[in-house]
Design a protein around this motif. Structure first.
Motif, PDB file in Angstrom:
ATOM      1  N   GLY A  65     -15.801  54.059 -25.881  1.00 52.75           N
ATOM      2  CA  GLY A  65     -14.735  53.114 -25.584  1.00 52.75           C
ATOM      3  C   GLY A  65     -13.747  53.729 -24.626  1.00 52.75           C
ATOM      4  O   GLY A  65     -14.099  54.614 -23.851  1.00 52.75           O
ATOM      5  N   TYR A  66     -12.503  53.290 -24.718  1.00 48.37           N
ATOM      6  CA  TYR A  66     -11.506  53.762 -23.768  1.00 48.37           C
ATOM      7  C   TYR A  66     -10.102  53.587 -24.337  1.00 48.37           C
ATOM      8  O   TYR A  66      -9.858  52.720 -25.163  1.00 48.37           O
ATOM      9  CB  TYR A  66     -11.624  53.002 -22.440  1.00 48.37           C
ATOM     10  N   ALA A  67      -9.193  54.456 -23.857  1.00 43.55           N
ATOM     11  CA  ALA A  67      -7.780  54.318 -24.215  1.00 43.55           C
ATOM     12  C   ALA A  67      -7.295  53.009 -23.617  1.00 43.55           C
ATOM     13  O   ALA A  67      -7.692  52.632 -22.522  1.00 43.55           O
ATOM     14  CB  ALA A  67      -6.985  55.494 -23.677  1.00 43.55           C
ATOM     15  N   SER A  68      -6.451  52.308 -24.356  1.00 48.04           N
ATOM     16  CA  SER A  68      -6.072  50.965 -23.951  1.00 48.04           C
ATOM     17  C   SER A  68      -4.563  50.770 -23.997  1.00 48.04           C
ATOM     18  O   SER A  68      -3.877  51.377 -24.808  1.00 48.04           O
ATOM     19  CB  SER A  68      -6.748  49.961 -24.891  1.00 48.04           C
ATOM     20  N   LEU A  69      -4.089  49.895 -23.124  1.00 50.81           N
ATOM     21  CA  LEU A  69      -2.684  49.498 -23.146  1.00 50.81           C
ATOM     22  C   LEU A  69      -2.517  48.169 -23.886  1.00 50.81           C
ATOM     23  O   LEU A  69      -1.405  47.665 -24.015  1.00 50.81           O
ATOM     24  CB  LEU A  69      -2.153  49.369 -21.714  1.00 50.81           C
ATOM     25  N   ALA A  70      -3.623  47.630 -24.384  1.00 51.88           N
ATOM     26  CA  ALA A  70      -3.580  46.359 -25.107  1.00 51.88           C
ATOM     27  C   ALA A  70      -2.861  46.533 -26.441  1.00 51.88           C
ATOM     28  O   ALA A  70      -2.731  47.645 -26.962  1.00 51.88           O
ATOM     29  CB  ALA A  70      -4.998  45.854 -25.354  1.00 51.88           C
ATOM     30  N   MET A  85     -15.532  46.459 -29.869  1.00 54.68           N
ATOM     31  CA  MET A  85     -14.550  45.761 -29.040  1.00 54.68           C
ATOM     32  C   MET A  85     -13.200  45.573 -29.745  1.00 54.68           C
ATOM     33  O   MET A  85     -12.322  44.915 -29.218  1.00 54.68           O
ATOM     34  CB  MET A  85     -15.071  44.414 -28.519  1.00 54.68           C
ATOM     35  N   GLU A  86     -13.025  46.187 -30.903  1.00 55.78           N
ATOM     36  CA  GLU A  86     -11.746  46.140 -31.597  1.00 55.78           C
ATOM     37  C   GLU A  86     -10.810  47.187 -30.990  1.00 55.78           C
ATOM     38  O   GLU A  86     -11.238  48.284 -30.644  1.00 55.78           O
ATOM     39  CB  GLU A  86     -11.971  46.433 -33.081  1.00 55.78           C
ATOM     40  N   THR A  87      -9.531  46.838 -30.865  1.00 55.74           N
ATOM     41  CA  THR A  87      -8.521  47.769 -30.360  1.00 55.74           C
ATOM     42  C   THR A  87      -7.653  48.203 -31.538  1.00 55.74           C
ATOM     43  O   THR A  87      -7.075  47.367 -32.227  1.00 55.74           O
ATOM     44  CB  THR A  87      -7.655  47.107 -29.267  1.00 55.74           C
ATOM     45  N   ILE A  88      -7.598  49.524 -31.745  1.00 52.95           N
ATOM     46  CA  ILE A  88      -6.910  50.087 -32.909  1.00 52.95           C
ATOM     47  C   ILE A  88      -5.942  51.177 -32.457  1.00 52.95           C
ATOM     48  O   ILE A  88      -6.275  51.994 -31.595  1.00 52.95           O
ATOM     49  CB  ILE A  88      -7.925  50.676 -33.910  1.00 52.95           C
ATOM     50  N   ALA A  89      -4.761  51.208 -33.065  1.00 47.16           N
ATOM     51  CA  ALA A  89      -3.811  52.307 -32.870  1.00 47.16           C
ATOM     52  C   ALA A  89      -4.159  53.365 -33.911  1.00 47.16           C
ATOM     53  O   ALA A  89      -4.124  53.102 -35.113  1.00 47.16           O
ATOM     54  CB  ALA A  89      -2.380  51.820 -33.039  1.00 47.16           C
ATOM     55  N   ILE A  90      -4.532  54.550 -33.451  1.00 47.25           N
ATOM     56  CA  ILE A  90      -4.917  55.641 -34.349  1.00 47.25           C
ATOM     57  C   ILE A  90      -3.823  56.694 -34.293  1.00 47.25           C
ATOM     58  O   ILE A  90      -3.547  57.275 -33.246  1.00 47.25           O
ATOM     59  CB  ILE A  90      -6.264  56.255 -33.937  1.00 47.25           C
ATOM     60  N   ARG A  91      -3.211  56.949 -35.447  1.00 46.35           N
ATOM     61  CA  ARG A  91      -2.128  57.934 -35.538  1.00 46.35           C
ATOM     62  C   ARG A  91      -2.665  59.206 -36.169  1.00 46.35           C
ATOM     63  O   ARG A  91      -3.229  59.179 -37.268  1.00 46.35           O
ATOM     64  CB  ARG A  91      -0.972  57.379 -36.353  1.00 46.35           C
ATOM     65  N   VAL A  92      -2.472  60.319 -35.464  1.00 46.64           N
ATOM     66  CA  VAL A  92      -2.851  61.641 -35.957  1.00 46.64           C
ATOM     67  C   VAL A  92      -1.627  62.518 -35.798  1.00 46.64           C
ATOM     68  O   VAL A  92      -1.214  62.818 -34.677  1.00 46.64           O
ATOM     69  CB  VAL A  92      -4.046  62.232 -35.174  1.00 46.64           C
ATOM     70  N   VAL A  99      -2.807  57.078 -30.500  1.00 46.90           N
ATOM     71  CA  VAL A  99      -3.679  56.683 -29.400  1.00 46.90           C
ATOM     72  C   VAL A  99      -4.143  55.268 -29.687  1.00 46.90           C
ATOM     73  O   VAL A  99      -4.599  54.966 -30.790  1.00 46.90           O
ATOM     74  CB  VAL A  99      -4.906  57.615 -29.304  1.00 46.90           C
ATOM     75  N   THR A 100      -4.015  54.383 -28.699  1.00 52.13           N
ATOM     76  CA  THR A 100      -4.552  53.034 -28.841  1.00 52.13           C
ATOM     77  C   THR A 100      -5.903  53.026 -28.149  1.00 52.13           C
ATOM     78  O   THR A 100      -6.007  53.338 -26.961  1.00 52.13           O
ATOM     79  CB  THR A 100      -3.600  51.996 -28.211  1.00 52.13           C
ATOM     80  N   TRP A 101      -6.948  52.689 -28.903  1.00 54.44           N
ATOM     81  CA  TRP A 101      -8.325  52.832 -28.431  1.00 54.44           C
ATOM     82  C   TRP A 101      -9.089  51.528 -28.624  1.00 54.44           C
ATOM     83  O   TRP A 101      -9.006  50.898 -29.681  1.00 54.44           O
ATOM     84  CB  TRP A 101      -9.008  53.950 -29.216  1.00 54.44           C
ATOM     85  N   THR A 102      -9.839  51.131 -27.605  1.00 51.16           N
ATOM     86  CA  THR A 102     -10.750  49.990 -27.706  1.00 51.16           C
ATOM     87  C   THR A 102     -12.151  50.541 -27.867  1.00 51.16           C
ATOM     88  O   THR A 102     -12.630  51.302 -27.019  1.00 51.16           O
ATOM     89  CB  THR A 102     -10.650  49.091 -26.461  1.00 51.16           C
ATOM     90  N   PHE A 103     -12.812  50.188 -28.958  1.00 51.93           N
ATOM     91  CA  PHE A 103     -14.129  50.721 -29.294  1.00 51.93           C
ATOM     92  C   PHE A 103     -15.224  49.894 -28.627  1.00 51.93           C
ATOM     93  O   PHE A 103     -15.878  49.067 -29.248  1.00 51.93           O
ATOM     94  CB  PHE A 103     -14.305  50.763 -30.818  1.00 51.93           C
TER      95      PHE A 103
END
Length: 130
Positions: free
Chosen positions: A55-60, A80-87, A92-96
């Protein structure tokens, strides 16, 4: 104004002759600094191509948010889901966008998350049949 074959030929000679002369003047062998920069760019591009499989980092706007901690062993996502992943303190907001990939280590896209596996389910919108 009348355009003749000779005026077209003369313009072509001027245009192409000038362009090749300028090109010859501007060339110089790359310095060690330039070569090092090219190597870093190539390495970065190789990492970007590897991450693109997942996927890719997203601004969505993220559809949901997941926090990764020491107890997290896996996360479930939909293609195709966009998820904000907090570590830790970073998010990081990522679209899978992962056609053909059913699971992968989260560390492929977020360093320091080696213990976490991402399981990707097919998006119902893209399922065939019926």
């Amino acid at each position: 104004m009348k355009i003749t074959k000779s005026s077209v030929a003369y313009a072509s000679i001027l245009l192409f002759g000038t362009a090749s002369a300028l090109a010859g003047e501007q060339y110089s062998a790359p310095s060690e600094t330039q070569v090092g920069a090219l190597i870093r760019v190539a390495a970065s591009a190789a990492h970007a191509r590897q991450a693109a499989r997942y996927g890719y980092a997203s601004l969505a706007t993220a559809e949901r948010s997941i926090t990764i901690d020491n107890q997290t062993r896996h996360i479930n996502v939909v293609r195709m889901e966009t998820i904000a992943i907090r570590v830790g303190e970073k998010t990081v907001t990522w679209t899978f966008d992962t056609l053909g990939t059913s699971s992968f280590p989260l560390s492929e896209i977020i360093p320091g998350t080696e213990q976490v596996t991402v399981y990707v389910d097919e998006n119902p919108m893209y399922r065939g049949g019926q």
